[in-house]
Design a protein around this motif. Structure first.
Motif, PDB file in Angstrom:
ATOM      1  N   GLY A   1       0.757  -1.341  -0.013  1.00  0.00           N
ATOM      2  CA  GLY A   1       0.060  -0.006  -0.098  1.00  0.00           C
ATOM      3  C   GLY A   1       0.876   1.224   0.023  1.00  0.00           C
ATOM      4  N   GLU A   2       0.506   2.229   0.739  1.00  0.00           N
ATOM      5  CA  GLU A   2       1.237   3.454   0.938  1.00  0.00           C
ATOM      6  C   GLU A   2       2.623   3.143   1.536  1.00  0.00           C
ATOM      7  N   CYS A   3       2.803   2.215   2.237  1.00  0.00           N
ATOM      8  CA  CYS A   3       4.090   2.051   2.896  1.00  0.00           C
ATOM      9  C   CYS A   3       5.176   1.387   1.622  1.00  0.00           C
ATOM     10  N   SER A   4       4.607   0.999   0.630  1.00  0.00           N
ATOM     11  CA  SER A   4       5.601   0.602  -0.419  1.00  0.00           C
ATOM     12  C   SER A   4       6.136   1.730  -1.172  1.00  0.00           C
ATOM     13  N   LYS A   5       5.655   2.754  -1.196  1.00  0.00           N
ATOM     14  CA  LYS A   5       6.509   4.266  -1.815  1.00  0.00           C
ATOM     15  C   LYS A   5       6.878   5.137  -0.926  1.00  0.00           C
ATOM     16  N   CYS A   6       6.825   4.868   0.392  1.00  0.00           N
ATOM     17  CA  CYS A   6       6.993   5.691   1.521  1.00  0.00           C
ATOM     18  C   CYS A   6       8.553   6.116   1.441  1.00  0.00           C
ATOM     19  N   LEU A   7       8.581   7.358   1.543  1.00  0.00           N
ATOM     20  CA  LEU A   7      10.075   8.035   1.353  1.00  0.00           C
ATOM     21  C   LEU A   7      10.716   8.099   2.736  1.00  0.00           C
ATOM     22  N   ILE A   8      10.055   7.832   3.860  1.00  0.00           N
ATOM     23  CA  ILE A   8      10.617   7.884   5.225  1.00  0.00           C
ATOM     24  C   ILE A   8      10.222   6.453   5.817  1.00  0.00           C
ATOM     25  N   LEU A   9      10.424   5.290   5.105  1.00  0.00           N
ATOM     26  CA  LEU A   9      10.113   4.170   5.604  1.00  0.00           C
ATOM     27  C   LEU A   9      11.141   3.673   6.700  1.00  0.00           C
ATOM     28  N   HIS A  10      12.353   4.125   6.686  1.00  0.00           N
ATOM     29  CA  HIS A  10      13.299   3.882   7.657  1.00  0.00           C
ATOM     30  C   HIS A  10      13.042   4.479   9.050  1.00  0.00           C
ATOM     31  N   ARG A  11      12.166   5.619   8.892  1.00  0.00           N
ATOM     32  CA  ARG A  11      11.680   5.941  10.412  1.00  0.00           C
ATOM     33  C   ARG A  11      10.689   4.967  11.086  1.00  0.00           C
ATOM     34  N   CYS A  12       9.792   4.450   9.936  1.00  0.00           N
ATOM     35  CA  CYS A  12       8.785   3.591  10.624  1.00  0.00           C
ATOM     36  C   CYS A  12       9.454   2.495  10.926  1.00  0.00           C
ATOM     37  N   THR A  13      10.335   1.762  10.285  1.00  0.00           N
ATOM     38  CA  THR A  13      11.069   0.556  10.588  1.00  0.00           C
ATOM     39  C   THR A  13      11.631   0.865  12.131  1.00  0.00           C
ATOM     40  N   ALA A  14      12.240   2.025  12.193  1.00  0.00           N
ATOM     41  CA  ALA A  14      12.887   2.175  13.401  1.00  0.00           C
ATOM     42  C   ALA A  14      11.899   2.389  14.738  1.00  0.00           C
ATOM     43  N   TRP A  15      10.614   2.843  14.247  1.00  0.00           N
ATOM     44  CA  TRP A  15       9.572   2.901  15.464  1.00  0.00           C
ATOM     45  C   TRP A  15       9.107   1.410  15.746  1.00  0.00           C
ATOM     46  N   ILE A  16       9.008   0.744  14.731  1.00  0.00           N
ATOM     47  CA  ILE A  16       8.597  -0.585  14.898  1.00  0.00           C
ATOM     48  C   ILE A  16       9.491  -1.495  15.597  1.00  0.00           C
ATOM     49  N   GLU A  17      10.912  -1.194  15.559  1.00  0.00           N
ATOM     50  CA  GLU A  17      11.816  -1.823  16.417  1.00  0.00           C
ATOM     51  C   GLU A  17      11.897  -1.155  18.078  1.00  0.00           C
ATOM     52  N   GLU A  18      11.539  -0.028  18.000  1.00  0.00           N
ATOM     53  CA  GLU A  18      11.419   0.592  19.488  1.00  0.00           C
ATOM     54  C   GLU A  18      10.077   0.021  20.179  1.00  0.00           C
ATOM     55  N   GLN A  19       8.850  -0.305  19.388  1.00  0.00           N
ATOM     56  CA  GLN A  19       7.779  -0.678  19.794  1.00  0.00           C
ATOM     57  C   GLN A  19       7.922  -1.722  20.544  1.00  0.00           C
ATOM     58  N   ILE A  20       8.416  -2.906  19.473  1.00  0.00           N
ATOM     59  CA  ILE A  20       8.776  -4.245  19.971  1.00  0.00           C
ATOM     60  C   ILE A  20       9.605  -4.333  21.173  1.00  0.00           C
ATOM     61  N   LYS A  21      10.651  -3.401  21.064  1.00  0.00           N
ATOM     62  CA  LYS A  21      11.626  -3.358  22.350  1.00  0.00           C
ATOM     63  C   LYS A  21      10.855  -3.034  23.600  1.00  0.00           C
ATOM     64  N   LYS A  22      10.029  -1.976  23.531  1.00  0.00           N
ATOM     65  CA  LYS A  22       9.087  -1.646  24.738  1.00  0.00           C
ATOM     66  C   LYS A  22       8.032  -2.557  25.075  1.00  0.00           C
ATOM     67  N   ASP A  23       7.135  -3.052  24.229  1.00  0.00           N
ATOM     68  CA  ASP A  23       6.288  -3.822  24.648  1.00  0.00           C
ATOM     69  C   ASP A  23       6.522  -5.287  24.845  1.00  0.00           C
ATOM     70  N   LEU A  24       7.387  -5.797  24.237  1.00  0.00           N
ATOM     71  CA  LEU A  24       7.627  -7.377  24.045  1.00  0.00           C
ATOM     72  C   LEU A  24       9.240  -7.636  24.700  1.00  0.00           C
ATOM     73  N   LYS A  25       9.892  -6.367  24.989  1.00  0.00           N
ATOM     74  CA  LYS A  25      11.348  -6.644  25.556  1.00  0.00           C
ATOM     75  C   LYS A  25      12.142  -7.402  24.640  1.00  0.00           C
ATOM     76  N   LYS A  26      11.991  -7.335  23.339  1.00  0.00           N
ATOM     77  CA  LYS A  26      13.047  -8.113  22.334  1.00  0.00           C
ATOM     78  C   LYS A  26      13.638  -6.992  21.580  1.00  0.00           C
ATOM     79  N   ASN A  27      14.779  -7.277  21.423  1.00  0.00           N
ATOM     80  CA  ASN A  27      15.949  -6.376  20.470  1.00  0.00           C
ATOM     81  C   ASN A  27      15.625  -7.162  19.091  1.00  0.00           C
ATOM     82  N   VAL A  28      15.037  -6.307  18.062  1.00  0.00           N
ATOM     83  CA  VAL A  28      14.978  -6.699  16.842  1.00  0.00           C
ATOM     84  C   VAL A  28      15.444  -5.960  15.814  1.00  0.00           C
TER      85      VAL A  28
END
Length: 80
Positions: free
Chosen positions: A39-66
């Motif tokens: 979808g819109e993510c496939s053409k996003c120019l700042i996808l790297h910021r979203c992936t960094a946010w996902i990493e932070e959310q998983i670390k915060k909520d699941l206590k896993k580093n990915v």
């Protein structure tokens, strides 16, 4: 289904859908989380910021580093 996959599908997908995007779990091996963005993510120019946010959310909520590896996939109507 593992905790990370469940988290991606139940928590992250709805948040990205609100902006017209879509994320799918592909795999989790040796701390590397591979996700397909559509979808819109496939053409996003700042996808790297979203992936960094996902990493932070998983670390915060699941206590896993990915480390998220993003695969961009064209919208389904462009796949033909």
């Amino acid at each position: 289904m593992n905790k990370v996959q469940s988290y991606v599908e139940t928590v992250l997908q709805p948040k990205l859908q609100g902006d017209g995007g879509w994320v799918e779990f592909v795999s989790l091996e040796n701390g590397e989380l591979t996700l397909t963005f559509r979808g819109e993510c496939s053409k996003c120019l700042i996808l790297h910021r979203c992936t960094a946010w996902i990493e932070e959310q998983i670390k915060k909520d699941l206590k896993k580093n990915v480390k998220v590896t993003a695969i961009r996939k064209k919208p389904y109507f462009q796949d033909v």
